[in-house]
Design a protein around this motif. Structure first.
Motif, PDB file in Angstrom:
ATOM      1  N   LEU B 122     -13.775  -7.709  -2.864  1.00  0.00           N
ATOM      2  CA  LEU B 122     -13.555  -6.296  -3.166  1.00  0.00           C
ATOM      3  C   LEU B 122     -14.436  -5.828  -4.332  1.00  0.00           C
ATOM      4  CD1 LEU B 122      -9.696  -5.826  -2.728  1.00  0.00           C
ATOM      5  CD2 LEU B 122     -11.526  -4.932  -1.290  1.00  0.00           C
ATOM      6  N   VAL B 126     -17.321  -3.125  -3.912  1.00  0.00           N
ATOM      7  CA  VAL B 126     -17.285  -1.784  -4.522  1.00  0.00           C
ATOM      8  C   VAL B 126     -18.522  -1.563  -5.390  1.00  0.00           C
ATOM      9  CG1 VAL B 126     -15.948  -2.187  -6.649  1.00  0.00           C
ATOM     10  CG2 VAL B 126     -15.720  -0.025  -5.408  1.00  0.00           C
ATOM     11  N   THR B 168     -15.258   7.723   0.572  1.00  0.00           N
ATOM     12  CA  THR B 168     -14.047   7.257   1.240  1.00  0.00           C
ATOM     13  C   THR B 168     -13.784   5.781   0.904  1.00  0.00           C
ATOM     14  OG1 THR B 168     -14.637   8.757   3.038  1.00  0.00           O
ATOM     15  CG2 THR B 168     -12.882   7.176   3.486  1.00  0.00           C
ATOM     16  N   ALA B 169     -14.832   4.979   0.966  1.00  0.00           N
ATOM     17  CA  ALA B 169     -14.693   3.551   0.669  1.00  0.00           C
ATOM     18  C   ALA B 169     -14.221   3.344  -0.768  1.00  0.00           C
ATOM     19  CB  ALA B 169     -16.019   2.839   0.914  1.00  0.00           C
ATOM     20  N   CYS B 171     -12.543   5.454  -2.624  1.00  0.00           N
ATOM     21  CA  CYS B 171     -11.142   5.896  -2.727  1.00  0.00           C
ATOM     22  C   CYS B 171     -10.198   4.810  -2.201  1.00  0.00           C
ATOM     23  CB  CYS B 171     -10.923   7.195  -1.954  1.00  0.00           C
ATOM     24  SG  CYS B 171     -11.631   8.614  -2.772  1.00  0.00           S
ATOM     25  N   LEU B 172     -10.545   4.198  -1.066  1.00  0.00           N
ATOM     26  CA  LEU B 172      -9.708   3.125  -0.521  1.00  0.00           C
ATOM     27  C   LEU B 172      -9.631   1.959  -1.500  1.00  0.00           C
ATOM     28  CD1 LEU B 172     -10.807   3.125   3.240  1.00  0.00           C
ATOM     29  CD2 LEU B 172      -8.624   3.894   2.278  1.00  0.00           C
ATOM     30  N   PHE B 173     -10.793   1.612  -2.077  1.00  0.00           N
ATOM     31  CA  PHE B 173     -10.802   0.550  -3.084  1.00  0.00           C
ATOM     32  C   PHE B 173      -9.855   0.901  -4.230  1.00  0.00           C
ATOM     33  CE2 PHE B 173     -12.172  -0.812  -7.267  1.00  0.00           C
ATOM     34  CZ  PHE B 173     -12.193  -2.188  -7.125  1.00  0.00           C
ATOM     35  N   VAL B 175      -7.252   2.804  -4.301  1.00  0.00           N
ATOM     36  CA  VAL B 175      -5.842   2.727  -3.917  1.00  0.00           C
ATOM     37  C   VAL B 175      -5.367   1.272  -4.012  1.00  0.00           C
ATOM     38  CG1 VAL B 175      -4.246   2.936  -1.962  1.00  0.00           C
ATOM     39  CG2 VAL B 175      -5.872   4.773  -2.457  1.00  0.00           C
ATOM     40  N   VAL B 176      -6.148   0.353  -3.408  1.00  0.00           N
ATOM     41  CA  VAL B 176      -5.780  -1.067  -3.430  1.00  0.00           C
ATOM     42  C   VAL B 176      -5.797  -1.606  -4.867  1.00  0.00           C
ATOM     43  CG1 VAL B 176      -6.487  -3.371  -2.656  1.00  0.00           C
ATOM     44  CG2 VAL B 176      -6.641  -1.421  -1.089  1.00  0.00           C
ATOM     45  N   HIS B 177      -6.873  -1.275  -5.588  1.00  0.00           N
ATOM     46  CA  HIS B 177      -7.090  -1.770  -6.944  1.00  0.00           C
ATOM     47  C   HIS B 177      -5.955  -1.336  -7.877  1.00  0.00           C
ATOM     48  CE1 HIS B 177      -9.528  -3.134 -10.303  1.00  0.00           C
ATOM     49  NE2 HIS B 177      -9.580  -1.933 -10.849  1.00  0.00           N
TER      50      HIS B 177
END
Lengths: 263, 214
Positions: B122, B126, B168-169, B171-173, B175-177
């Motif tokens: 990840l 990123v 988008t990628a 933002c997804l990172f 959220v998980v992070h």
């Protein structure tokens, strides 16, 4: 000092306007300044009473962001390569008619009266005689098939032709070492561009689109088309060209858009 | 013995976090002016600046913070060996095994100072996406001066699309992070206080000897 005057920027012209102009028009300038100060004081006071929010803080962020925007003007001028050509396209990729854009709707376009139209010249130009449309049409024509890129994010390929701006400026004896060329539209729209972009080989005064005279919604009879600026830096319905060392904020810069806006 | 996250890393991490939020929220404002997908408009409440021009002003301010801070981070990470020490090597087999473990909440987080394969993937991912995001951003900003960059994404609209998917990628990172940092609060705390002290010489490291000493 007027509180409404923008702080002097590091990146804006150091020489500033011609001082003789200031001396000649001192009374007028002082009058305008006084009125602005008065008006500004009244409206600022009224606003703060209305909203109760901290306007000073808001405008500090605004002015900081505008300073960064001025810095970005300077950076973009450094990045700009006067010999770098924009990609060009083939005739069959041309979109017809071109896409309409202005700060008002297409129904509100006021067509220019071609019979009485003249191109006025002012500022640092030796021969300031106005030009008629027939004189402009007699000049050698250059065609560019280039992308029009809007600050909003859309684009289309257009085929524009008309006299090359560098050749035109040379012919009228413009001071090519001046900083800015400003274009005044019939609709009170004004935009200024840097001289380097004005002299770029793909900057023309367009009179035709796809081989036909430009129609009313798209800037008839004369508009700027430069391959090295965003769409809003290409004024339509041009009535006057001014060569100057004085920085002038155009229609969209006053709203907060970046001045250089080079591609 | 140095802390796991030296003060320079902590400053750069939080600077990046702020810059990234500015870039994303102002980017949404700019996007709204000419949407790519008709069904997608970002609500004004989560965009930055009252109008598109203010979104642009924020975006072209944030780019300097993000770009310069990111450059400093890359130079630091490469020069000090932090990237090599913490992010490499990544074994695909481990990534799959640990991803499955993570999804069933069985992934151990005993040793803060040692990233598992999912974390490594990840983080490296990123960093690469942000680099790509800077490239597509430059391609949109200067499609004539940097036309070679714009051509990497086919054309101007291709670069816009890539810039959108990059966002988008990221933002997804995020959220998980953020979710994982909240689930394991000591990782969040470590990015504030610096975390446990570690041996700087990677050769002296014996992974099992590095239990958390917080």
């Amino acid at each position: 000092m007027s509180i409404l005057r923008r702080p002097t920027s590091l990146f804006r012209p150091r020489r500033g306007p011609n001082q003789s102009l200031l001396t000649e028009n001192r009374a007028l300038i002082e009058d305008i300044d006084r009125r602005k100060l008065l008006r500004g004081a009244v409206s600022l006071g009224a606003l703060s009473m209305l909203t109760g929010c901290d306007i000073a803080e808001q405008s500090q962020v605004q002015s900081a962001l505008r300073s960064v925007s001025s810095f970005n003007d300077w950076v973009q001028a450094k990045i700009f390569d006067p010999n770098k050509l924009a990609p060009t396209y083939s005739v069959d990729q041309v979109v017809k008619p071109p896409r309409f854009n202005a700060y008002y709707e297409i129904e509100n376009v006021k067509p220019v009266d071609l019979a009485s139209w003249k191109l006025e010249l002012s500022g640092l130009i030796t021969d300031k005689r106005p030009w008629g449309l027939d004189q402009i049409s007699a000049l050698p024509e250059q065609e560019v098939i280039i992308k029009h890129i809007c600050v909003e994010g859309w684009d289309y390929i257009g085929q524009w032709s008309g006299p090359n701006l560098r050749q035109f400026l040379t012919q009228i004896g413009a001071d090519l070492s001046a900083k800015y060329v400003a274009f005044h539209g019939q609709d009170d729209y004004m935009e200024s561009i840097d001289m380097a972009s004005a002299l770029h080989p793909q900057t023309i005064l367009a009179t035709k689109y796809a081989g036909e005279p430009i129609t009313d919604p798209f800037g008839a009879p004369l508009r700027l088309r430069t391959a090295v600026k965003l769409g809003f830096k290409n004024p339509k319905w041009i009535r006057a060209i001014e060569v100057t060392n004085t920085y002038q904020e155009g229609f969209w810069e006053k709203q907060g858009f970046n001045w250089f806006s080079g591609l | 013995m140095k802390k796991m996250h030296p003060v320079a890393i902590r400053i750069m991490h939080w600077t990046n976090a702020i810059a990234m939020v500015i870039m994303i929220m102002s980017g949404w404002k700019i996007y709204n002016d000419e949407v790519i997908f008709g069904f997608l408009h970002f609500p004004d409440a989560i965009t930055l600046g009252p109008w598109a021009q203010h979104g642009l002003q924020w975006h072209f301010f944030g780019m300097w913070v993000l770009g310069l801070n990111g450059l400093a981070y890359l130079v630091y990470g490469l020069a000090t060996g932090r990237f090599r020490r913490l992010l490499l090597p990544i074994s695909p087999r481990e990534v799959i095994r640990e991803a499955l473990a993570a999804l069933s909440f069985r992934l151990q987080h005993a040793d803060l100072t040692h990233y598992n394969a999912v974390q490594k993937t990840l983080y490296v991912g990123v960093i690469l996406v942000i680099i790509l995001q800077v490239i597509s951003g430059l391609a949109i900003w200067k499609p004539v001066q940097f036309s070679f960059l714009t051509a990497l994404f086919y054309d101007f609209q291709g670069a816009r699309l890539a810039h959108f998917f990059g966002m988008t990628a990221i933002c997804l990172f995020m959220v998980v992070h953020v979710a994982l940092a909240l689930l394991v609060p000591k990782t969040l705390l470590a990015m504030v206080t610096g975390g446990p002290r570690v041996d700087e010489d990677p050769a002296a490291r014996v992974p099992s000897a590095h239990a958390s000493n917080m």
